[in-house]
Design an enzyme around this catalytic site. Sequence first.
Site, PDB file in Angstrom:
ATOM      1  CB  THR A  33      -0.982  -0.014   1.177  1.00 11.32           C
ATOM      2  OG1 THR A  33      -1.822  -1.179   1.061  1.00 11.32           O
ATOM      3  CG2 THR A  33      -1.846   1.235   1.206  1.00 11.32           C
ATOM      4  CD  GLU A  41       2.416  11.574  -1.696  1.00 11.90           C
ATOM      5  OE1 GLU A  41       2.595  12.815  -1.603  1.00 11.90           O
ATOM      6  OE2 GLU A  41       2.853  10.755  -0.882  1.00 11.90           O
ATOM      7  CG  HIS A  67      -3.925  -1.465  -1.825  1.00 10.39           C
ATOM      8  ND1 HIS A  67      -2.626  -1.615  -1.435  1.00 10.39           N
ATOM      9  CD2 HIS A  67      -4.027  -2.121  -3.009  1.00 10.39           C
ATOM     10  CE1 HIS A  67      -1.966  -2.329  -2.338  1.00 10.39           C
ATOM     11  NE2 HIS A  67      -2.812  -2.654  -3.298  1.00 10.39           N
TER      12      HIS A  67
END
Length: 123
Positions: A33, A41, A67
């Site tokens: 994750t 990002e 996730h």
Amino acid sequence: MLEIGLTAESSIIVTDANTALTLGSGDMKVFATPAMVALMENAAMKAVAAALPEGSTTVGTAMQTSHIKASKMGATITASARLVEVDGRRLRFEVRAWDEAGTIGEGEHTRFVVDRERFLAKL
């Protein structure tokens, strides 16, 4: 000029370096994750980089994501980011990640535009 709709993608292959076991977020050799969040990002950062004033960059401040599916070793993971809101220096993105089998995660990410030198001088 920062305009709604700017997009970018980033991709990575699942290797030992980005598994949950290696990163400490779990104990299995599946895509971690934290690695998915970093890829999201990166896509957001890339989406606006060319539109920023000279000497500026963006820093991530918030991530809300799910996730929802594991990805195996060797899978190619791609993350996309789309700029959906500009509020002064605050930027909000829709983010999504997928592998060959479909969506593995999605969410919302906030970044702020900062002057690089001023930001680093405060550390």
